[in-house]
Design an enzyme around this catalytic site. Structure first.
Site, short mmCIF file in Angstrom:
data_model
loop_
_atom_site.label_atom_id
_atom_site.label_comp_id
_atom_site.label_asym_id
_atom_site.label_seq_id
_atom_site.Cartn_x
_atom_site.Cartn_y
_atom_site.Cartn_z
N GLY A 9 -14.99 -6.18 -69.44
CA GLY A 9 -14.92 -6.19 -67.56
C GLY A 9 -13.75 -5.51 -67.16
O GLY A 9 -13.74 -4.99 -66.14
N ASP A 10 -12.62 -5.57 -67.94
CA ASP A 10 -11.46 -4.86 -67.49
C ASP A 10 -11.81 -3.34 -67.25
O ASP A 10 -11.34 -2.62 -66.53
CB ASP A 10 -10.26 -5.02 -68.45
CG ASP A 10 -10.24 -6.25 -68.71
OD1 ASP A 10 -10.14 -7.25 -67.84
OD2 ASP A 10 -9.44 -6.88 -69.67
#
Length: 341
Positions: free
Chosen positions: A295-296
């Site tokens: 997600g990062d």
């Protein structure tokens, strides 16, 4: 081309202690996969047990720092990104600073003399990850550091500012200082929902920052938790994304865009009361190493194109590309050069 210091991140710099563990370990410490929590007393012995029992890797982490490092890697322009957060005066902190500088990020850490650098246990089972963060020094960030002229200069220089929701537990005051500056100077201010517990237990701090957010990132679980906390009575991610994008804004310069990832399902982008869905590049399960940092990395890839004023489609495509690179590797790590065209 991205100019120097165009993108600034602020957050909790943590050293990831990553290992493939087993179901018994998850049960022993009451850990759920695909979740992120703050360590409690019951988790204290976990870090040592991991190191003793499993093959452990130490990787520079922390959600915002991951996103900034990935954006920096995608941009390949030294110093295009800057980052602030708090570390301890210790070997872990030194190691992390060295790593980030080598990666081309202009880091300005606040060093806490009395507290060790924060760590995050990354427990991987079947490629899925669970995060248990022991913030330690990361929790000691003070707005005094931000206000120092050499650090505030990074804020002045940046045109885009990104902060993960995890920082709301540490320094909401710093977040608002930067958010107000962004609104007053027509800059783009962005945050991430980051984890269900942020939406649940830091709701007030999140709501104070929300009017300033020009982009809100998150995943489907976080979006549904946000909806539940606000009594919206819908689990439909598209509806939730629209409602978040329509939340009142502090400044009218930019409209708010909500970007929600859904694992292997399409990325949902809401703006102007409408939703667009972008399919992701699917990977066979056996190729997946771990989802830690996916997600990062998506956000990092997205930001790398946004700061170059590319259209949203390109931003999403770059986000999916970066996330794919990261899930084929352990932790939030990447090869020397990107292969994104």
């Amino acid at each position: 081309m991205a100019s120097e210091g165009i993108l600034l991140g602020m957050g909790n710099p943590l050293l990831d202690i990553s290992a493939v563990v087993d179901e018994d370990f998850l049960q022993k410490y009451d850990i759920k996969l695909n979740n992120a929590i703050l360590a409690e007393d019951k988790h204290k012995s976990m870090y040592e047990e991991m190191a003793a029992k499993y093959s452990v890797e130490y990787i520079a982490g922390g959600a915002t720092q991951n996103s900034i490092r990935v954006a920096q890697w995608m941009l390949q322009v030294p110093g295009a990104t800057s980052y602030m957060g708090c570390i301890g005066k210790d070997k872990f902190g030194e190691e992390m600073e060295k790593n980030c500088k080598l990666a081309g990020v202009n880091v300005h850490y606040y060093e806490d003399e009395n507290t060790p650098t924060g760590t995050c246990a990354v427990c991987v089972v079947g490629g899925e990850r669970s995060l248990i963060a022991n913030l330690s020094a990361a929790n000691c960030y003070k707005s005094e550091h931000l206000k120092r002229s050499e650090n505030w200069a990074l804020v002045e220089k940046a045109k885009y500012i990104y902060i993960a929701g995890f920082f709301l537990t540490v320094s909401p005051e710093s977040i608002l200082l930067v958010a107000e500056h962004a609104a007053a100077n027509n800059k783009v201010f962005m945050m991430n929902l980051s984890a269900p517990f942020i939406c649940e237990f830091f709701k007030d701090a999140q709501e104070k920052a929300l009017p300033y957010m020009d982009f809100v990132f998150g995943n489907e679980t976080e979006a549904r938790t946000f909806s539940k906390v606000h009594g919206w009575e819908t689990d439909n991610v598209e509806e939730i994304a629209i409602k978040i994008s329509q939340w009142p804004k502090a400044s009218g310069t930019h409209k708010r865009i909500t970007v929600i990832t859904q694992g292997a399902d399409p990325v949902c982008v809401a703006e102007d009361g409408k939703v667009k869905l972008f399919p992701v590049i699917l990977l066979p399960k056996e190729k997946l190493v771990d989802t830690n940092g996916a997600g990062d990395a998506f956000v990092g890839g997205f930001l790398s194109q946004l700061v170059q004023e590319k259209p949203i489609e390109e931003c999403v495509r770059a986000g999916c590309y970066a996330a794919n690179v990261i899930i084929l590797r352990s932790g939030c790590t990447y090869p020397e050069k990107p292969d994104f065209h």
